[in-house]
Design a protein around this motif. Structure first.
Motif, PDB file in Angstrom:
ATOM      1  N   ASP A   9       0.855  -1.180   0.000  1.00 22.03           N
ATOM      2  CA  ASP A   9       0.000   0.000   0.000  1.00 22.03           C
ATOM      3  C   ASP A   9       0.895   1.236   0.000  1.00 22.03           C
ATOM      4  O   ASP A   9       2.125   1.127  -0.023  1.00 22.03           O
ATOM      5  CB  ASP A   9      -0.969  -0.013   1.182  1.00 22.03           C
ATOM      6  CG  ASP A   9      -0.269  -0.082   2.531  1.00 22.03           C
ATOM      7  OD1 ASP A   9       0.910   0.332   2.643  1.00 22.03           O
ATOM      8  OD2 ASP A   9      -0.895  -0.549   3.494  1.00 22.03           O
ATOM      9  N   GLU A  10       0.284   2.399   0.035  1.00 20.73           N
ATOM     10  CA  GLU A  10       1.036   3.656  -0.060  1.00 20.73           C
ATOM     11  C   GLU A  10       2.044   3.798   1.081  1.00 20.73           C
ATOM     12  O   GLU A  10       3.170   4.256   0.873  1.00 20.73           O
ATOM     13  CB  GLU A  10       0.055   4.832  -0.052  1.00 20.73           C
ATOM     14  CG  GLU A  10       0.707   6.151  -0.375  1.00 20.73           C
ATOM     15  CD  GLU A  10      -0.302   7.286  -0.487  1.00 20.73           C
ATOM     16  OE1 GLU A  10       0.077   8.407  -0.098  1.00 20.73           O
ATOM     17  OE2 GLU A  10      -1.439   7.058  -0.945  1.00 20.73           O
ATOM     18  N   GLU A  13       5.018   1.473   0.495  1.00 15.43           N
ATOM     19  CA  GLU A  13       5.786   2.001  -0.632  1.00 15.43           C
ATOM     20  C   GLU A  13       6.635   3.200  -0.189  1.00 15.43           C
ATOM     21  O   GLU A  13       7.800   3.318  -0.580  1.00 15.43           O
ATOM     22  CB  GLU A  13       4.857   2.394  -1.773  1.00 15.43           C
ATOM     23  CG  GLU A  13       5.585   2.779  -3.039  1.00 15.43           C
ATOM     24  CD  GLU A  13       4.637   3.026  -4.201  1.00 15.43           C
ATOM     25  OE1 GLU A  13       5.105   2.955  -5.336  1.00 15.43           O
ATOM     26  OE2 GLU A  13       3.433   3.293  -3.978  1.00 15.43           O
ATOM     27  N   LYS A  14       6.091   4.068   0.647  1.00 16.95           N
ATOM     28  CA  LYS A  14       6.851   5.215   1.160  1.00 16.95           C
ATOM     29  C   LYS A  14       8.042   4.752   1.993  1.00 16.95           C
ATOM     30  O   LYS A  14       9.134   5.318   1.912  1.00 16.95           O
ATOM     31  CB  LYS A  14       5.955   6.136   1.993  1.00 16.95           C
ATOM     32  CG  LYS A  14       5.060   7.020   1.172  1.00 16.95           C
ATOM     33  CD  LYS A  14       4.237   7.940   2.056  1.00 16.95           C
ATOM     34  CE  LYS A  14       3.309   8.795   1.222  1.00 16.95           C
ATOM     35  NZ  LYS A  14       2.492   9.689   2.034  1.00 16.95           N
TER      36      LYS A  14
END
Length: 85
Positions: A9-10, A13-14
């Motif tokens: 998810d975001e 990924e970050k």
């Protein structure tokens, strides 16, 4: 090295990008379209060191589904993009 990621998810990924950005041996990161999600360049002193760095990344981020490596043999042309666009 090119990576295909999975089940992320975001937030994950970050964290992945943040880790790569702070890693002293990762000198290039690009987000891609197509089969591969990211491309990075690793600066290593020898093949064993390269393997250690790649293993560190893969163990820390199980979101890496697949990866492919290549080695630069020669750069017949390399131009910095500053001032070209």
């Amino acid at each position: 090295v090119t990576f295909e990621l999975q089940n992320f998810d975001e937030e994950i990924e970050k964290k992945f990008i943040g880790f790569l950005k702070q890693h002293k041996n990762v000198i290039y990161i690009a987000s891609l379209s197509g089969r591969w999600d990211y491309k990075i360049t690793i600066s290593a002193k020898d093949p064993g060191h390269f393997h250690e760095i790649l293993k560190e990344i893969r163990l820390k981020f199980p979101i890496i589904k697949e990866y492919e490596t290549s080695t630069i043999i020669k750069e017949p042309k390399y131009e910095r993009m500053i001032g070209l666009v």
